[in-house]
Write an enzyme that holds these catalytic residues in place. Structure first.
Site, PDB file in Angstrom:
ATOM      1  N   CYS A  23      28.556  12.818  59.508  1.00  0.00           N
ATOM      2  CA  CYS A  23      28.760  11.618  60.331  1.00  0.00           C
ATOM      3  C   CYS A  23      29.898  10.821  59.686  1.00  0.00           C
ATOM      4  O   CYS A  23      30.263  11.031  58.549  1.00  0.00           O
ATOM      5  CB  CYS A  23      27.500  10.766  60.334  1.00  0.00           C
ATOM      6  SG  CYS A  23      26.080  11.617  60.988  1.00  0.00           S
ATOM      7  N   ARG A  49      36.232  14.634  62.298  1.00  0.00           N
ATOM      8  CA  ARG A  49      35.003  15.091  61.624  1.00  0.00           C
ATOM      9  C   ARG A  49      34.025  15.698  62.619  1.00  0.00           C
ATOM     10  O   ARG A  49      33.011  16.266  62.235  1.00  0.00           O
ATOM     11  CB  ARG A  49      34.336  13.922  60.893  1.00  0.00           C
ATOM     12  CG  ARG A  49      35.166  13.299  59.811  1.00  0.00           C
ATOM     13  CD  ARG A  49      34.588  11.974  59.360  1.00  0.00           C
ATOM     14  NE  ARG A  49      33.335  12.130  58.664  1.00  0.00           N
ATOM     15  CZ  ARG A  49      33.242  12.219  57.333  1.00  0.00           C
ATOM     16  NH1 ARG A  49      34.328  12.163  56.602  1.00  0.00           N
ATOM     17  NH2 ARG A  49      32.083  12.364  56.741  1.00  0.00           N
ATOM     18  N   TRP A  96      27.478  13.043  63.946  1.00  0.00           N
ATOM     19  CA  TRP A  96      27.500  14.497  64.148  1.00  0.00           C
ATOM     20  C   TRP A  96      26.038  14.903  64.093  1.00  0.00           C
ATOM     21  O   TRP A  96      25.463  15.069  63.010  1.00  0.00           O
ATOM     22  CB  TRP A  96      28.311  15.172  63.035  1.00  0.00           C
ATOM     23  CG  TRP A  96      28.157  16.649  62.927  1.00  0.00           C
ATOM     24  CD1 TRP A  96      27.252  17.332  62.155  1.00  0.00           C
ATOM     25  CD2 TRP A  96      28.921  17.661  63.586  1.00  0.00           C
ATOM     26  NE1 TRP A  96      27.393  18.681  62.308  1.00  0.00           N
ATOM     27  CE2 TRP A  96      28.417  18.913  63.171  1.00  0.00           C
ATOM     28  CE3 TRP A  96      29.964  17.645  64.491  1.00  0.00           C
ATOM     29  CZ2 TRP A  96      28.930  20.132  63.638  1.00  0.00           C
ATOM     30  CZ3 TRP A  96      30.475  18.856  64.945  1.00  0.00           C
ATOM     31  CH2 TRP A  96      29.962  20.067  64.520  1.00  0.00           C
ATOM     32  N   ASN A 122      25.190   8.066  56.777  1.00  0.00           N
ATOM     33  CA  ASN A 122      25.566   9.485  56.752  1.00  0.00           C
ATOM     34  C   ASN A 122      24.728  10.106  55.653  1.00  0.00           C
ATOM     35  O   ASN A 122      24.632   9.569  54.563  1.00  0.00           O
ATOM     36  CB  ASN A 122      27.060   9.651  56.456  1.00  0.00           C
ATOM     37  CG  ASN A 122      27.464  11.116  56.458  1.00  0.00           C
ATOM     38  OD1 ASN A 122      26.763  11.957  57.015  1.00  0.00           O
ATOM     39  ND2 ASN A 122      28.582  11.429  55.841  1.00  0.00           N
ATOM     40  N   GLY A 123      24.044  11.223  55.966  1.00  0.00           N
ATOM     41  CA  GLY A 123      23.218  11.877  54.946  1.00  0.00           C
ATOM     42  C   GLY A 123      21.849  12.177  55.515  1.00  0.00           C
ATOM     43  O   GLY A 123      21.644  12.183  56.718  1.00  0.00           O
ATOM     44  N   GLU A 500      33.621  40.530  53.452  1.00  0.00           N
ATOM     45  CA  GLU A 500      34.055  39.161  53.788  1.00  0.00           C
ATOM     46  C   GLU A 500      35.388  38.855  53.122  1.00  0.00           C
ATOM     47  O   GLU A 500      36.273  38.254  53.725  1.00  0.00           O
ATOM     48  CB  GLU A 500      32.983  38.151  53.389  1.00  0.00           C
ATOM     49  CG  GLU A 500      33.359  36.696  53.608  1.00  0.00           C
ATOM     50  CD  GLU A 500      33.751  36.356  55.052  1.00  0.00           C
ATOM     51  OE1 GLU A 500      33.515  37.170  55.971  1.00  0.00           O
ATOM     52  OE2 GLU A 500      34.360  35.293  55.241  1.00  0.00           O
ATOM     53  N   LYS A 504      38.741  37.663  55.198  1.00  0.00           N
ATOM     54  CA  LYS A 504      39.496  36.438  54.882  1.00  0.00           C
ATOM     55  C   LYS A 504      40.963  36.763  54.632  1.00  0.00           C
ATOM     56  O   LYS A 504      41.859  36.152  55.187  1.00  0.00           O
ATOM     57  CB  LYS A 504      38.892  35.765  53.637  1.00  0.00           C
ATOM     58  CG  LYS A 504      37.564  35.101  53.855  1.00  0.00           C
ATOM     59  CD  LYS A 504      37.638  33.761  54.534  1.00  0.00           C
ATOM     60  CE  LYS A 504      37.439  33.739  56.015  1.00  0.00           C
ATOM     61  NZ  LYS A 504      36.345  34.363  56.668  1.00  0.00           N
ATOM     62  N   GLU A 507      42.744  37.975  57.881  1.00  0.00           N
ATOM     63  CA  GLU A 507      42.984  37.021  58.975  1.00  0.00           C
ATOM     64  C   GLU A 507      43.928  35.885  58.567  1.00  0.00           C
ATOM     65  O   GLU A 507      44.567  35.286  59.415  1.00  0.00           O
ATOM     66  CB  GLU A 507      41.676  36.473  59.547  1.00  0.00           C
ATOM     67  CG  GLU A 507      40.823  35.661  58.645  1.00  0.00           C
ATOM     68  CD  GLU A 507      39.572  35.155  59.384  1.00  0.00           C
ATOM     69  OE1 GLU A 507      39.572  35.011  60.610  1.00  0.00           O
ATOM     70  OE2 GLU A 507      38.586  34.901  58.691  1.00  0.00           O
ATOM     71  N   HIS A 523      34.097  60.027  49.960  1.00  0.00           N
ATOM     72  CA  HIS A 523      33.836  60.622  51.292  1.00  0.00           C
ATOM     73  C   HIS A 523      35.021  60.403  52.227  1.00  0.00           C
ATOM     74  O   HIS A 523      34.903  60.581  53.432  1.00  0.00           O
ATOM     75  CB  HIS A 523      32.561  60.001  51.875  1.00  0.00           C
ATOM     76  CG  HIS A 523      31.359  60.264  51.043  1.00  0.00           C
ATOM     77  ND1 HIS A 523      30.725  61.494  50.985  1.00  0.00           N
ATOM     78  CD2 HIS A 523      30.720  59.471  50.137  1.00  0.00           C
ATOM     79  CE1 HIS A 523      29.721  61.434  50.129  1.00  0.00           C
ATOM     80  NE2 HIS A 523      29.689  60.222  49.600  1.00  0.00           N
ATOM     81  N   LYS A 622      38.805  29.685  67.008  1.00  0.00           N
ATOM     82  CA  LYS A 622      37.691  29.298  66.139  1.00  0.00           C
ATOM     83  C   LYS A 622      36.384  29.855  66.667  1.00  0.00           C
ATOM     84  O   LYS A 622      35.536  30.298  65.933  1.00  0.00           O
ATOM     85  CB  LYS A 622      37.591  27.772  66.027  1.00  0.00           C
ATOM     86  CG  LYS A 622      36.515  27.292  65.070  1.00  0.00           C
ATOM     87  CD  LYS A 622      36.732  27.815  63.665  1.00  0.00           C
ATOM     88  CE  LYS A 622      35.560  27.591  62.756  1.00  0.00           C
ATOM     89  NZ  LYS A 622      35.684  28.338  61.490  1.00  0.00           N
TER      90      LYS A 622
HETATM   91  C1  AGP Z   1      35.689  34.340  60.472  1.00  0.00           C
HETATM   92  O1  AGP Z   1      36.622  33.862  59.500  1.00  0.00           O
HETATM   93  C2  AGP Z   1      36.291  34.385  61.850  1.00  0.00           C
HETATM   94  N1  AGP Z   1      36.804  33.116  62.225  1.00  0.00           N
HETATM   95  C3  AGP Z   1      35.379  35.040  62.876  1.00  0.00           C
HETATM   96  O2  AGP Z   1      35.144  36.359  62.447  1.00  0.00           O
HETATM   97  C4  AGP Z   1      33.994  34.376  63.091  1.00  0.00           C
HETATM   98  O3  AGP Z   1      33.203  34.523  61.958  1.00  0.00           O
HETATM   99  C5  AGP Z   1      33.311  35.104  64.264  1.00  0.00           C
HETATM  100  O4  AGP Z   1      34.103  34.916  65.415  1.00  0.00           O
HETATM  101  C6  AGP Z   1      31.874  34.619  64.515  1.00  0.00           C
HETATM  102  O5  AGP Z   1      31.903  33.264  64.865  1.00  0.00           O
HETATM  103  P1  AGP Z   1      30.497  32.488  64.963  1.00  0.00           P
HETATM  104  O6  AGP Z   1      29.926  32.434  63.590  1.00  0.00           O
HETATM  105  O7  AGP Z   1      30.852  31.139  65.502  1.00  0.00           O
HETATM  106  O8  AGP Z   1      29.614  33.259  65.894  1.00  0.00           O
END
Ligand code: AGP
Length: 627
Positions: A23, A49, A96, A122-123, A500, A504, A507, A523, A622
């Site tokens: 928040c 935010r 939020w 906030n909290g 992961e 990162k 992307e 393999h 996003k």
């Molecule tokens: C992760 O860095 C990416 N932005 C993407 O893979 C993301 O994790 C994926 O689209 C899933 O999104 P969500 O967690 O909102 O479902």
């Protein structure tokens, strides 16, 4: 008690909602200048935010004015016209919502029964139910379901018992357990704003003839660049010309001079970080603390459903899928529960025809709107499967289609790459695994106690690691920015970390990468290794260490350059690595939360080295709301 009754009972106890996470608070007091316009602009500066309701309270001529509603700031202002609120003192808030739907009644500021004082927060106040019961017994009338409103009535009760605003405020603070950044105003002492801080940030802006308070400097940076940071366990009395800071525990006065922030407004919104992605990486100690404050009833509820499931799928996409991959190790090793982590887009083709009433699906989605996930859930819902959710966004579609859900409380993630939301998913899943372990009683009590103790150490460990590895990882990024290909390998739960890390780096830096369980090298993938191929290994000091040493040797023998993220005390590993990032020892099942950090930073710094925008990587959104 049958499950459905248990669910009804347990949920009814927890209708209340608590605000927390991200928040936005702001406040202003001037020597006679109207504050409404200043507060409105400060709310606009806190918009980044993320929020779903906004409100403001001012005092003029012995009267408290409060305007608040659900909706975006401009929408609420259209309806209520913040700018016409009178007075040269006021507080404001963007909420939020993390528990319970956004609504006018749950929006801040919250007031007491008499309407003489207002509070923004906030909290999370962990003991608000107990305080609320106590105040209800004293005939206080509550209108909202939030934890924050408890503070307004606590203040009112203390003022009734005599004493001034500050002593009533300090006595109220002493009753609170949890995290808070609070600001309060009172019509009978209209010359001051009182603020308090415990774990949630709050700053004082020092102007000429005006003073400001805010969750972050973005709210007042256009008015003044002189800021004073309130520390945990402190309260402050803010007047138009002064600020006095006191320690809650013993009332001693604290002298603290303002710092000068040489920030632009835009930088202030990133707390001084050059990009949201880096800000969010460094926000993780705070967001992990928030994620450790789950509502027991909801954790118990999900545990109940998971424990009864015949087949359990962990459904997600992208980074959230990697969290599920890690969680499958936690569930099996801690709770002896077999779960199937599944990429959402493959779920129906792969498992669709075996879904039935005995199937439980735990969907993990930061946005709660990922189309692959939602379409798979719709398929499963029509086959009577039980749907559970973990998400970061209250009110998202996933919260509506889930029978029960948990919130990550990580606050809005602006960077397209998931960073803080990945680690908050992991720590929520770890708490679920622990609760399942307790319920299923398959591991010894000391093992569960050890896991719980190590779990609560994580936020501080993450804070230390981020500070320790930032510079060495920046060095790695400079050294490897020209590479055309990377390999990422791990074993056991570190396979999830390797996946992961690869995602990162891919992307954000656009460098092609592959990641796989290290045992798979011979393999096939090892054919990719040429002289100098950079291979990252995730190698905590756990049960997989011996085996992965062998994998490192086999890659090294073929000319690979070995970059290892391993235990800081592992001399043998350092010896055989070309580059080494030393990490603290953590519980094996929690290692992805900590060992992912160097890879988050590596991805970020590689992007910067290559002149790319880490916040907005090409071709990505996003939230992937299309199939
Ligand atoms: C992760 O860095 C990416 N932005 C993407 O893979 C993301 O994790 C994926 O689209 C899933 O999104 P969500 O967690 O909102 O479902």
């Amino acid at each position: 008690m049958v499950l459905k009754d248990w669910i009804r009972v347990s949920l009814s106890d927890h209708k209340n909602t608590i605000d927390e996470g991200m928040c936005g608070i702001s406040g202003c007091i001037t020597e006679g200048r109207a504050v409404a316009g200043i507060l409105y602009r400060s709310l606009k500066r806190l918009e980044y935010r993320g929020y779903d309701s906004a409100g403001m309270a001012t005092i003029s001529n012995g009267k408290l004015y409060v305007k608040k509603d659900q909706g975006k700031i401009d929408e609420v202002n259209e309806r209520l016209n913040f700018n016409e609120m009178p007075g040269s003192i006021g507080i404001a808030h963007t909420r939020w919502a993390t528990h319970g739907a956004p609504s006018k009644v749950n929006a801040h500021p919250h007031v007491d029964c008499s309407g003489m004082l207002a509070v923004v927060h906030n909290g999370v106040i962990e003991n608000f139910m107990e305080l609320k019961r106590e105040l209800l017994d004293l005939n206080h009338r509550f209108v909202s379901k939030t934890d924050t409103e408890v503070v307004a009535h606590l203040l009112e009760e203390n003022l009734k018992r005599g004493g001034d605003f500050l002593s009533a405020f300090i006595n109220a603070i002493k009753r609170l357990d949890g995290s808070y950044a609070l600001a309060a105003v009172y019509v009978k002492e209209p010359d001051k704003i009182l603020v308090a801080r415990q774990d949630m940030p709050i700053l004082i802006g020092v102007g000429d003839g005006s003073m400001f308070v805010a969750s972050d400097a973005a709210a007042f940076i256009e008015e003044t660049n002189r800021a004073v940071v309130l520390q945990n366990g402190e309260v402050a009395v803010i007047t138009a010309k002064s600020y006095d800071i006191y320690r809650v525990k013993d009332g001693t006065k604290v002298a603290r001079s303002p710092i000068v922030l040489d920030w632009t407004v835009e930088m202030a919104e990133k707390q001084g970080f050059p990009h949201y992605t880096l800000k969010e990486i460094f926000e993780q100690p705070l967001t992990l603390k928030s994620a450790l404050r789950l509502q027991d009833a909801y954790v118990d509820l999900l545990t109940e459903f998971l424990d009864r499931g015949e087949r359990i799928f962990l459904l997600a996409a992208g980074t959230s899928y990697h969290a599920c991959l890690a969680a499958s190790y936690m569930f099996s090793k801690l709770a002896r529960l077999t779960t199937f982590p599944v990429v959402a887009s493959e779920f129906v083709d792969n498992y669709g025809h075996s879904i039935d009433i005995d199937t439980v699906i735990l969907a993990v989605s930061q946005s709660g709107e990922t189309a692959d996930v939602l379409s798979a859930l719709e398929f499963a819902r029509l086959r009577a499967a039980t749907i559970l959710g973990i998400t970061n966004v209250v009110g998202s579609t996933l919260t509506r289609v889930s029978r029960a859900y948990l919130l990550q409380n990580a606050g809005p993630e602006i960077g397209v790459a998931a960073t803080k939301t990945f680690t908050s998913q992991l720590i929520v899943l770890a708490q679920l695994a622990l609760r399942l372990a307790k319920k299923r009683g398959k591991v010894a009590q000391y093992e569960m106690d050890e896991f719980r103790d190590r779990l609560y150490e994580i936020p501080d460990i993450v804070s230390r690691v981020l500070d320790e590895v930032k510079v060495p990882v920046q060095g790695l990024a400079k050294k490897y920015a020209g590479e055309k290909f990377f390999m990422f390998l791990g074993r056991g739960i570190s396979t999830a970390t390797a996946f992961e890390g690869r995602l990162k780096v891919m992307e954000l830096s656009y460098i092609p990468c592959i990641a796989y369980a290290a045992g798979e090298s011979k393999h096939g993938p090892i054919s990719l290794v040429e002289e100098g191929t950079p291979a990252f290994f995730v190698c905590p000091n756990d049960s997989t260490r011996k085996a992965i040493l062998g994998n490192i040797e086999e890659m090294k023998a073929r000319g690979a350059r070995i970059i290892t993220v391993g235990s800081k005390d592992d001399e043998e590993l350092m010896e055989i690595s070309d580059d080494y990032i030393g990490m603290p020892d953590v519980h094996e099942l929690l290692s992805p939360i900590v060992y992912v950090l160097p890879f988050q930073l590596l991805a970020y710094y590689l992007a910067v080295e290559k002149g790319l925008d880490p916040d907005k990587p090409r071709n990505l959104a996003k939230s992937v709301t299309v199939l």
